[in-house]
Design a protein around this motif. Structure first.
Motif, PDB file in Angstrom:
ATOM      1  N   HIS A 250      26.242  85.285  58.380  1.00  0.00           N
ATOM      2  CA  HIS A 250      25.528  84.137  57.807  1.00  0.00           C
ATOM      3  C   HIS A 250      24.626  84.627  56.677  1.00  0.00           C
ATOM      4  O   HIS A 250      24.034  85.698  56.768  1.00  0.00           O
ATOM      5  CB  HIS A 250      24.670  83.458  58.871  1.00  0.00           C
ATOM      6  N   ARG A 251      24.522  83.827  55.618  1.00  0.00           N
ATOM      7  CA  ARG A 251      23.590  84.104  54.524  1.00  0.00           C
ATOM      8  C   ARG A 251      23.008  82.767  54.101  1.00  0.00           C
ATOM      9  O   ARG A 251      23.734  81.814  53.808  1.00  0.00           O
ATOM     10  CB  ARG A 251      24.299  84.779  53.355  1.00  0.00           C
ATOM     11  N   THR A 252      21.691  82.696  54.063  1.00  0.00           N
ATOM     12  CA  THR A 252      21.001  81.459  53.715  1.00  0.00           C
ATOM     13  C   THR A 252      21.520  80.922  52.380  1.00  0.00           C
ATOM     14  O   THR A 252      21.611  81.660  51.408  1.00  0.00           O
ATOM     15  CB  THR A 252      19.485  81.708  53.633  1.00  0.00           C
TER      16      THR A 252
ATOM     17  N   PRO B  40      24.544  89.724  54.432  1.00  0.00           N
ATOM     18  CA  PRO B  40      24.190  88.600  55.308  1.00  0.00           C
ATOM     19  C   PRO B  40      22.726  88.657  55.740  1.00  0.00           C
ATOM     20  O   PRO B  40      22.111  89.723  55.762  1.00  0.00           O
ATOM     21  CB  PRO B  40      25.108  88.795  56.518  1.00  0.00           C
TER      22      PRO B  40
ATOM     23  N   SER C 287      22.009  87.168  58.752  1.00  0.00           N
ATOM     24  CA  SER C 287      22.149  87.271  60.212  1.00  0.00           C
ATOM     25  C   SER C 287      23.636  87.288  60.580  1.00  0.00           C
ATOM     26  O   SER C 287      24.488  86.999  59.744  1.00  0.00           O
ATOM     27  CB  SER C 287      21.445  86.108  60.922  1.00  0.00           C
ATOM     28  N   TYR C 288      23.887  87.648  61.832  1.00  0.00           N
ATOM     29  CA  TYR C 288      25.253  87.709  62.349  1.00  0.00           C
ATOM     30  C   TYR C 288      25.304  87.033  63.719  1.00  0.00           C
ATOM     31  O   TYR C 288      24.309  87.012  64.435  1.00  0.00           O
ATOM     32  CB  TYR C 288      25.692  89.163  62.573  1.00  0.00           C
ATOM     33  N   THR C 289      26.490  86.541  64.082  1.00  0.00           N
ATOM     34  CA  THR C 289      26.748  86.114  65.459  1.00  0.00           C
ATOM     35  C   THR C 289      28.068  86.754  65.883  1.00  0.00           C
ATOM     36  O   THR C 289      28.900  87.119  65.035  1.00  0.00           O
ATOM     37  CB  THR C 289      26.830  84.573  65.601  1.00  0.00           C
TER      38      THR C 289
ATOM     39  N   ALA D  59      30.903  82.624  50.829  1.00  0.00           N
ATOM     40  CA  ALA D  59      30.682  83.291  52.119  1.00  0.00           C
ATOM     41  C   ALA D  59      30.647  84.801  51.941  1.00  0.00           C
ATOM     42  O   ALA D  59      31.378  85.348  51.110  1.00  0.00           O
ATOM     43  CB  ALA D  59      31.803  82.922  53.084  1.00  0.00           C
TER      44      ALA D  59
ATOM     45  N   TYR E 243      28.078  79.664  52.546  1.00  0.00           N
ATOM     46  CA  TYR E 243      28.979  79.435  53.662  1.00  0.00           C
ATOM     47  C   TYR E 243      28.965  80.683  54.536  1.00  0.00           C
ATOM     48  O   TYR E 243      28.561  81.756  54.088  1.00  0.00           O
ATOM     49  CB  TYR E 243      30.407  79.175  53.160  1.00  0.00           C
ATOM     50  N   SER E 244      29.420  80.565  55.777  1.00  0.00           N
ATOM     51  CA  SER E 244      29.493  81.724  56.677  1.00  0.00           C
ATOM     52  C   SER E 244      30.851  82.400  56.515  1.00  0.00           C
ATOM     53  O   SER E 244      31.859  81.750  56.265  1.00  0.00           O
ATOM     54  CB  SER E 244      29.299  81.287  58.123  1.00  0.00           C
TER      55      SER E 244
ATOM     56  N   THR F  52      30.719  86.745  62.790  1.00  0.00           N
ATOM     57  CA  THR F  52      30.412  85.719  61.805  1.00  0.00           C
ATOM     58  C   THR F  52      29.154  86.149  61.066  1.00  0.00           C
ATOM     59  O   THR F  52      28.115  86.398  61.691  1.00  0.00           O
ATOM     60  CB  THR F  52      30.212  84.342  62.465  1.00  0.00           C
TER      61      THR F  52
END
Length: 175
Positions: free
Chosen positions: A156-158, A116, A118-120, A86, A161-162, A154
């Protein structure tokens, strides 16, 4: 079936080296495969597994040529491509702005490694998620008066894990 390697980890095919000039070989061709199927464009001595090969058995075939001799090929033992680690916050996320009803708060998501894709976000008041508060900005209402605000980021990376990091809580929202 071999060991597991994380997605995004660089792999290299290194042939044996010999000091005897009469038996030296020079690898001239590489082909990386996932579950026995050639990976398009993966013909170099190194390869970085992508998310497309997660859970698959990865091998490389090295073919050596020497003038006047038959070519030889060797295929490595397989390694299963695992989900990568992650992303981690190397600089924590934080909130800026005046913590007051009607004033906009802004999230700085911090710095992460690996980068990352993307992020949430989720904003919280006294530890409870605020419905619909999922952007990088949030304007407290009277419902949050007297409460402390935090944000869960959070990353994210393809193929990985996040990762999660939290801001420190603000002072109580003023009215």
């Amino acid at each position: 079936m071999g060991a597991a390697i994380p997605s995004g980890t660089a792999l290299a095919a290194t042939p044996p080296i010999t000091t005897n000039a009469t038996t030296a070989t020079t690898p001239t061709a590489y082909q990386w495969r996932a579950n026995g199927v050639a990976i398009s464009g993966a013909t170099g001595s190194s390869y970085v597994p992508s998310a497309a090969v997660l859970g698959k058995k990865l091998t490389v075939t090295v073919t050596a040529h020497r003038t006047g001799h038959l070519s030889g090929a060797y295929t490595t033992a397989g390694y299963t491509v695992a989900t990568g680690l992650a992303p981690k916050a190397t600089a924590a996320p934080y909130v800026t702005g005046t913590v007051r009803v009607g004033r906009t708060l802004t999230l700085n998501r911090g710095t992460w490694t690996p980068a990352p894709t993307s992020y949430t976000y989720q904003w919280y008041a006294n530890g409870r998620a605020i419905t619909g508060a999922t952007r990088t900005t949030f304007t407290p209402t009277s419902a949050q008066r007297g409460m402390r605000i935090t944000v869960k980021v959070t990353a994210h990376r393809t193929g990985h894990y996040s990762g999660i990091a939290w801001t420190t809580s603000t002072v109580a929202v003023a009215g």
